[in-house]
Design an enzyme around this catalytic site. Structure first.
Site, PDB file in Angstrom:
ATOM      1  N   LYS A  65      -4.944 -36.096 -43.694  1.00  0.00           N
ATOM      2  CA  LYS A  65      -5.393 -34.719 -43.472  1.00  0.00           C
ATOM      3  C   LYS A  65      -4.779 -34.121 -42.201  1.00  0.00           C
ATOM      4  O   LYS A  65      -4.170 -34.837 -41.399  1.00  0.00           O
ATOM      5  CB  LYS A  65      -6.918 -34.707 -43.399  1.00  0.00           C
ATOM      6  CG  LYS A  65      -7.607 -35.189 -44.668  1.00  0.00           C
ATOM      7  CD  LYS A  65      -9.121 -35.041 -44.515  1.00  0.00           C
ATOM      8  CE  LYS A  65      -9.859 -35.679 -45.670  1.00  0.00           C
ATOM      9  NZ  LYS A  65     -11.309 -35.424 -45.576  1.00  0.00           N
ATOM     10  N   TYR A 100     -10.894 -29.631 -54.075  1.00  0.00           N
ATOM     11  CA  TYR A 100     -12.309 -29.826 -53.735  1.00  0.00           C
ATOM     12  C   TYR A 100     -13.222 -29.051 -54.682  1.00  0.00           C
ATOM     13  O   TYR A 100     -14.254 -28.527 -54.258  1.00  0.00           O
ATOM     14  CB  TYR A 100     -12.550 -29.412 -52.283  1.00  0.00           C
ATOM     15  CG  TYR A 100     -12.066 -30.420 -51.263  1.00  0.00           C
ATOM     16  CD1 TYR A 100     -12.432 -31.767 -51.342  1.00  0.00           C
ATOM     17  CD2 TYR A 100     -11.260 -30.030 -50.188  1.00  0.00           C
ATOM     18  CE1 TYR A 100     -11.993 -32.694 -50.400  1.00  0.00           C
ATOM     19  CE2 TYR A 100     -10.828 -30.953 -49.234  1.00  0.00           C
ATOM     20  CZ  TYR A 100     -11.200 -32.286 -49.346  1.00  0.00           C
ATOM     21  OH  TYR A 100     -10.788 -33.202 -48.409  1.00  0.00           O
ATOM     22  N   ARG A 160     -10.699 -46.740 -51.031  1.00  0.00           N
ATOM     23  CA  ARG A 160     -11.944 -46.096 -50.562  1.00  0.00           C
ATOM     24  C   ARG A 160     -12.655 -46.989 -49.549  1.00  0.00           C
ATOM     25  O   ARG A 160     -13.173 -46.525 -48.535  1.00  0.00           O
ATOM     26  CB  ARG A 160     -12.880 -45.823 -51.735  1.00  0.00           C
ATOM     27  CG  ARG A 160     -12.410 -44.720 -52.647  1.00  0.00           C
ATOM     28  CD  ARG A 160     -12.674 -43.343 -52.122  1.00  0.00           C
ATOM     29  NE  ARG A 160     -14.085 -43.016 -52.080  1.00  0.00           N
ATOM     30  CZ  ARG A 160     -14.541 -41.800 -51.839  1.00  0.00           C
ATOM     31  NH1 ARG A 160     -13.700 -40.793 -51.601  1.00  0.00           N
ATOM     32  NH2 ARG A 160     -15.828 -41.568 -51.809  1.00  0.00           N
ATOM     33  N   THR A 215     -17.909 -41.605 -45.363  1.00  0.00           N
ATOM     34  CA  THR A 215     -17.351 -40.269 -45.087  1.00  0.00           C
ATOM     35  C   THR A 215     -17.368 -39.934 -43.602  1.00  0.00           C
ATOM     36  O   THR A 215     -16.375 -39.438 -43.054  1.00  0.00           O
ATOM     37  CB  THR A 215     -18.137 -39.199 -45.879  1.00  0.00           C
ATOM     38  OG1 THR A 215     -18.011 -39.494 -47.273  1.00  0.00           O
ATOM     39  CG2 THR A 215     -17.598 -37.805 -45.606  1.00  0.00           C
ATOM     40  N   ARG A 264     -11.836 -44.911 -40.800  1.00  0.00           N
ATOM     41  CA  ARG A 264     -12.692 -43.938 -40.108  1.00  0.00           C
ATOM     42  C   ARG A 264     -13.525 -44.606 -39.026  1.00  0.00           C
ATOM     43  O   ARG A 264     -13.782 -44.015 -37.974  1.00  0.00           O
ATOM     44  CB  ARG A 264     -13.575 -43.226 -41.125  1.00  0.00           C
ATOM     45  CG  ARG A 264     -12.767 -42.305 -42.051  1.00  0.00           C
ATOM     46  CD  ARG A 264     -13.554 -41.950 -43.280  1.00  0.00           C
ATOM     47  NE  ARG A 264     -12.856 -41.014 -44.150  1.00  0.00           N
ATOM     48  CZ  ARG A 264     -13.235 -40.770 -45.400  1.00  0.00           C
ATOM     49  NH1 ARG A 264     -14.280 -41.395 -45.922  1.00  0.00           N
ATOM     50  NH2 ARG A 264     -12.566 -39.895 -46.131  1.00  0.00           N
ATOM     51  N   ASN A 309     -12.217 -36.585 -40.611  1.00  0.00           N
ATOM     52  CA  ASN A 309     -12.294 -38.000 -41.008  1.00  0.00           C
ATOM     53  C   ASN A 309     -10.950 -38.538 -41.500  1.00  0.00           C
ATOM     54  O   ASN A 309     -10.875 -39.554 -42.161  1.00  0.00           O
ATOM     55  CB  ASN A 309     -13.431 -38.223 -42.016  1.00  0.00           C
ATOM     56  CG  ASN A 309     -13.204 -37.492 -43.319  1.00  0.00           C
ATOM     57  OD1 ASN A 309     -12.180 -36.823 -43.505  1.00  0.00           O
ATOM     58  ND2 ASN A 309     -14.140 -37.608 -44.241  1.00  0.00           N
ATOM     59  N   HIS A 354      -8.264 -38.759 -46.998  1.00  0.00           N
ATOM     60  CA  HIS A 354      -9.002 -38.609 -48.259  1.00  0.00           C
ATOM     61  C   HIS A 354      -8.420 -39.593 -49.263  1.00  0.00           C
ATOM     62  O   HIS A 354      -7.220 -39.828 -49.279  1.00  0.00           O
ATOM     63  CB  HIS A 354      -8.828 -37.181 -48.801  1.00  0.00           C
ATOM     64  CG  HIS A 354      -9.229 -37.054 -50.244  1.00  0.00           C
ATOM     65  ND1 HIS A 354     -10.523 -36.802 -50.635  1.00  0.00           N
ATOM     66  CD2 HIS A 354      -8.508 -37.185 -51.389  1.00  0.00           C
ATOM     67  CE1 HIS A 354     -10.580 -36.769 -51.960  1.00  0.00           C
ATOM     68  NE2 HIS A 354      -9.367 -36.997 -52.435  1.00  0.00           N
ATOM     69  N   GLU A 389      -6.222 -35.663 -59.352  1.00  0.00           N
ATOM     70  CA  GLU A 389      -5.658 -35.351 -58.035  1.00  0.00           C
ATOM     71  C   GLU A 389      -4.169 -35.691 -57.970  1.00  0.00           C
ATOM     72  O   GLU A 389      -3.392 -34.953 -57.356  1.00  0.00           O
ATOM     73  CB  GLU A 389      -6.444 -36.096 -56.950  1.00  0.00           C
ATOM     74  CG  GLU A 389      -7.880 -35.577 -56.829  1.00  0.00           C
ATOM     75  CD  GLU A 389      -8.744 -36.384 -55.867  1.00  0.00           C
ATOM     76  OE1 GLU A 389      -8.227 -37.310 -55.205  1.00  0.00           O
ATOM     77  OE2 GLU A 389      -9.952 -36.082 -55.777  1.00  0.00           O
TER      78      GLU A 389
HETATM   79  P1  CMP Z   1     -13.288 -36.160 -48.320  1.00  0.00           P
HETATM   80  O1  CMP Z   1     -13.402 -37.619 -48.608  1.00  0.00           O
HETATM   81  O2  CMP Z   1     -11.929 -35.581 -48.202  1.00  0.00           O
HETATM   82  O3  CMP Z   1     -14.071 -35.357 -49.465  1.00  0.00           O
HETATM   83  C1  CMP Z   1     -14.809 -34.198 -49.238  1.00  0.00           C
HETATM   84  C2  CMP Z   1     -14.823 -33.806 -47.796  1.00  0.00           C
HETATM   85  O4  CMP Z   1     -15.831 -32.860 -47.466  1.00  0.00           O
HETATM   86  C3  CMP Z   1     -15.174 -35.026 -46.982  1.00  0.00           C
HETATM   87  O5  CMP Z   1     -14.075 -35.877 -46.945  1.00  0.00           O
HETATM   88  C4  CMP Z   1     -15.606 -34.418 -45.659  1.00  0.00           C
HETATM   89  O6  CMP Z   1     -14.473 -34.128 -44.849  1.00  0.00           O
HETATM   90  C5  CMP Z   1     -16.212 -33.096 -46.120  1.00  0.00           C
HETATM   91  N1  CMP Z   1     -17.671 -33.140 -46.123  1.00  0.00           N
HETATM   92  C6  CMP Z   1     -18.468 -33.881 -46.909  1.00  0.00           C
HETATM   93  N2  CMP Z   1     -19.768 -33.615 -46.648  1.00  0.00           N
HETATM   94  C7  CMP Z   1     -19.778 -32.687 -45.671  1.00  0.00           C
HETATM   95  C8  CMP Z   1     -20.788 -32.004 -44.980  1.00  0.00           C
HETATM   96  N3  CMP Z   1     -22.088 -32.228 -45.265  1.00  0.00           N
HETATM   97  N4  CMP Z   1     -20.423 -31.114 -44.044  1.00  0.00           N
HETATM   98  C9  CMP Z   1     -19.127 -30.890 -43.775  1.00  0.00           C
HETATM   99  N5  CMP Z   1     -18.093 -31.498 -44.413  1.00  0.00           N
HETATM  100  C10 CMP Z   1     -18.423 -32.394 -45.340  1.00  0.00           C
END
Ligand code: CMP
Length: 153
Positions: free
Chosen positions: A10, A50, A86, A92, A103, A113, A116, A127
């Site tokens: 990212k 997303y 993963r 996350t 992470r 983070n 992805h 994807e």
């Molecule tokens: P990712 O694994 O890329 O998939 C969805 C992304 O949304 C996740 O990483 C986070 O960066 C973001 N995300 C998920 N939950 C939240 C949240 N509650 N608030 C802000 N960002 C979020």
């Protein structure tokens, strides 16, 4: 079972100059990188990527973040790669991810983070098709394979 998964390094990962270290983690594990590109995600692509989050309250901030700088998109291939990648990423939020995960070692944020990865086979197929044409994927067998996996793995 050999699988392919979509990995995105990212904008925070690119800005922090962590791209090489992240790619090294997947290479060190023994996985193959079969496609890779540097790109800027458009708002339209962000909404497709997303799709499950578009209606959530945090989506506008997520879109600003993911479109805010270049990303590196990769297809990582290997045995059970979807689940294993993963697990290599960790939870996350960088505050909840275990030490030793990407992470857990590099992030203290839920949004920043770093990486992805697709969360299942359907997401991986969807994807991968968002970021790569078939002709951009290299299917050559690497010569080191016999030293990474037994013949029946
Ligand atoms: P990712 O694994 O890329 O998939 C969805 C992304 O949304 C996740 O990483 C986070 O960066 C973001 N995300 C998920 N939950 C939240 C949240 N509650 N608030 C802000 N960002 C979020």
């Amino acid at each position: 079972m050999r699988e392919r998964t979509l990995v995105l390094l990212k904008p925070d990962c690119v800005q922090r100059r962590l791209v090489g270290q992240m790619i090294s983690r997947f290479e060190n594990k023994g996985f193959n990188i079969v496609a890779m590109k540097l790109l800027r995600i458009s708002p339209d692509l962000a909404r497709q990527h997303y799709a499950e989050h578009v209606s959530k309250p945090f989506y506008p901030g997520l879109e600003r973040f993911i479109t805010g700088g270049p990303v590196v998109a990769l297809i990582v291939e290997g045995p059970e790669a979807i689940r294993v990648v993963r697990e290599m990423l960790g939870a996350t939020s960088g505050l909840q991810s275990a030490p030793g995960t990407i992470r857990g070692d590099f992030s203290c944020s839920r949004q920043m983070n770093l990486v992805h990865a697709s969360d299942g086979p359907a997401a991986a197929a969807r994807e991968i098709a968002l970021y790569f044409d078939d002709g951009e994927i290299q299917a050559d067998e690497l010569t080191l394979r016999p030293w990474l996996l037994a013949a029946d793995e």
